[in-house]
Structure formats: C-alpha cells, structure tokens
Design a protein around this motif. Sequence first.
Motif, short mmCIF file in Angstrom:
data_model
loop_
_atom_site.label_atom_id
_atom_site.label_comp_id
_atom_site.label_asym_id
_atom_site.label_seq_id
_atom_site.Cartn_x
_atom_site.Cartn_y
_atom_site.Cartn_z
N GLY A 128 -27.69 0.99 16.17
CA GLY A 128 -28.34 2.29 16.40
C GLY A 128 -27.69 3.38 15.56
O GLY A 128 -28.37 4.20 14.93
N MET A 129 -26.36 3.41 15.54
CA MET A 129 -25.64 4.41 14.73
C MET A 129 -26.03 4.27 13.26
O MET A 129 -26.29 5.26 12.57
N GLN A 131 -28.77 2.81 11.92
CA GLN A 131 -30.17 3.22 11.72
C GLN A 131 -30.26 4.74 11.62
O GLN A 131 -30.95 5.30 10.76
N TYR A 132 -29.52 5.40 12.51
CA TYR A 132 -29.55 6.87 12.55
C TYR A 132 -29.03 7.48 11.25
O TYR A 132 -29.61 8.43 10.72
#
Lengths: 199, 199
Positions: A128-129, A131-132
Amino acid sequence: MNKSFNEAVEARRSHYAIGKEIALSDDALRDIVEHAVKFVPSAFNSQSSRVVVLLNDEHDSLWELTRENLRKIVPEEAFGPTNDKMNAFKSGYGTVLFFEDQAIVEGLQAQFGLYKDNFPVWSQQSSGMLQYVVWTGLDAEGLGASLQHYNEVIENDVKKAWSLPEKWKLIAQMPFGKPLAAVNEKDFGPLEARVKVLG
Amino acid sequence: MNKSFNEAVEARRSHYAIGKEIALSDDALRDIVEHAVKFVPSAFNSQSSRVVVLLNDEHDSLWELTRENLRKIVPEEAFGPTNDKMNAFKSGYGTVLFFEDQAIVEGLQAQFGLYKDNFPVWSQQSSGMLQYVVWTGLDAEGLGASLQHYNEVIENDVKKAWSLPEKWKLIAQMPFGKPLAAVNEKDFGPLEARVKVLG
C-alpha cells in the motif's frame, strides 16, 4: 517537480480519463518507480515488493488480456460498461503492476515464527505504501493514474505472458497517462470522528 | 517545511532514539495527522482509518501499559531488552495509534459481496498508506518516528484506557519525538531484480 510533500499529498487523485501523449520520458518513468521501490519501507527491511511497468504494446496487451478474461465471467448483456472501462485504461500510456514476492514473505515466516501471521499483513501494508508513493510521484509529474484490482481474474495469465516468477503475488494494477479531464470534487467526511488528540 | 515530495520520501527513516524536547506545537502535530487522514485514499472512499494521538501523560501511560502487558508474557530473565525498548519509546514526545474501523469494513462487505474478501486487505493497504504519510510528514518537520506492532498484546487495554469503540482494530503504534541520534546507513538491495520496465 517542485511540489512540497504536503502539496503532492493534496494533489494526488484518481484519474480515469487518460491518454498516451505524456510529456515524460520512459527513463523518467523508470526513475519514479525505482525511487519509490528503493525508499519505501518494508517489515524487517525485507524489500518484498516487485514492480513491472508495462508500456506501449505491452500495456495494450494487458488490457486486452483483462478484457478477454472478464468477457468469460461478465454476462454479455452487462459487458458494455466493462468494455468501456477496458478501453479507458488501454487509452493510457502504461500500467504499473504491483506484486509481493511470497518467497520473501514465507522466508520471514519460517525464520521468525512469532510473527508468522503478521508478515502477510505487513507485506500488504508495505505494498500500500509503495502504491501510494508511485501514484503520488506520477501525479506530481503531471500524470494521471488510478488503482485497479483485477488480480484474481488475470494473475495467472499475466505471469505467463511476461514470464514472471510463480511466487510473485499480484496486488494491484495502476494504469496511467496524460490526464484528459478535471477530477470531480472529493467528498471528505468530518475529521473529528476520525482523529483524536489526547493528553 | 519546504522539502519536495522526493526529498521527503528519501529522508524518512526509523528513529528509535527520541526525546521529548520537540520544536513543534501540539496544533502543528494535529495538522500533520489530520492532513494525512484527509488526503490518503481508501477503497470506495470509505475513509475507514482512525487515529489517536497520545501526548504527555497519555503517551507515557501507553508505554507503561505495554511494558506491564509484556512483562506477563516475556520470561523475566529475557525482559531486560524489552524493558529498554519500552523506556526508549516512552522517552519520545507522543505516539500515533493507527486503527481501522471494522464497522466500515464489514459494511462494505455486506454491501458489495463480490469484493467481500478484498475489503479487509484494501483496508490494510490504506492503513499502510496512512502510516507512511504520517511518518514522512513527521520526519519532514524534523521529528523522528518508528513503527511498532504490539497490537495483540495491548489492543483490549488500549480501548479500555481511552474509551475507544470496540470495532476499531489496532494496526500499529508510531512513537515519535526529537531525533537524538544519526540513523545508520540503510541496506538497499539491487533494484534490477525488483523492477522491470517492459515495452
């Protein structure tokens, strides 16, 4: 790119209307992705994230592959909107595929049994980090991107098509390109119910 | 804070040696956390993240609570290093507690059955994004932070101590403060094995 961290965080949005005429070189795209992969943290510095960036024909192939796989499971009379979505993603310049290498995750589980159940969760958080940071990095350079999740529908065929290791688990797809439309206002709920500062 | 997005991403590190003498007001701390909570994306814009920032006595209480719960499960002869860790975190100025509201996640599961299994995963990814943005935001303002996971050991007592909703699932703890020591060099593996650009 001179945006401050805060400005970049504020500007990042989902862009669904994207085109192929981008003002960034393929080397600059690679730099954005490599910079993110290098500096985003992972549990025990395990560096479990893997990224494949598909450009040009490879990008087009991904969305044709996704279209054909969806055609097998979406009823024909409902396929119109799905088909439109595939066209919209394919209209972009490229797609970033995010994976987590399960060989790394399983290695951590074997080595640190106490956290066995946590490593898959931390791997998802780290993805998630990443992708962000890729998303915000592309956005800060004037590109538009969105995050898609056709994982189960395409994972096996993606690995076959681009000869990727079996242990790479597909987490998300990020089609990107030149933003072609202004984004809508985003609905922000009140923060009082979500953030408490005590003491 | 004038760091660019890329500079902030490069600078963020884990700081374990932290002190209470920070140069930032509590209002500025709140701004960093609220800004992150507001702008970090979530699946279906569900805004499932919840954050509690503990300062001063509340921060100290958290690490005393964690110490006492760990004392019950760590053998006495091995407790020294654990005790030192608790002292190190308590020496900081505050702690950010990250939660995901399972009432929101379960609501999405009930409403969109097709993605039932995905919502908890996307919630973890979104929490990872939020942790990252708070961490990098604190770092960019000259603070030092690290990410801790004593979830199972303290979750029930934390909810009791600060009267938090039962459905808030504790995901991570981020103690922060004035950085007291330079960080070590970080070990970066080669990127060729982790990033492919095709097409």
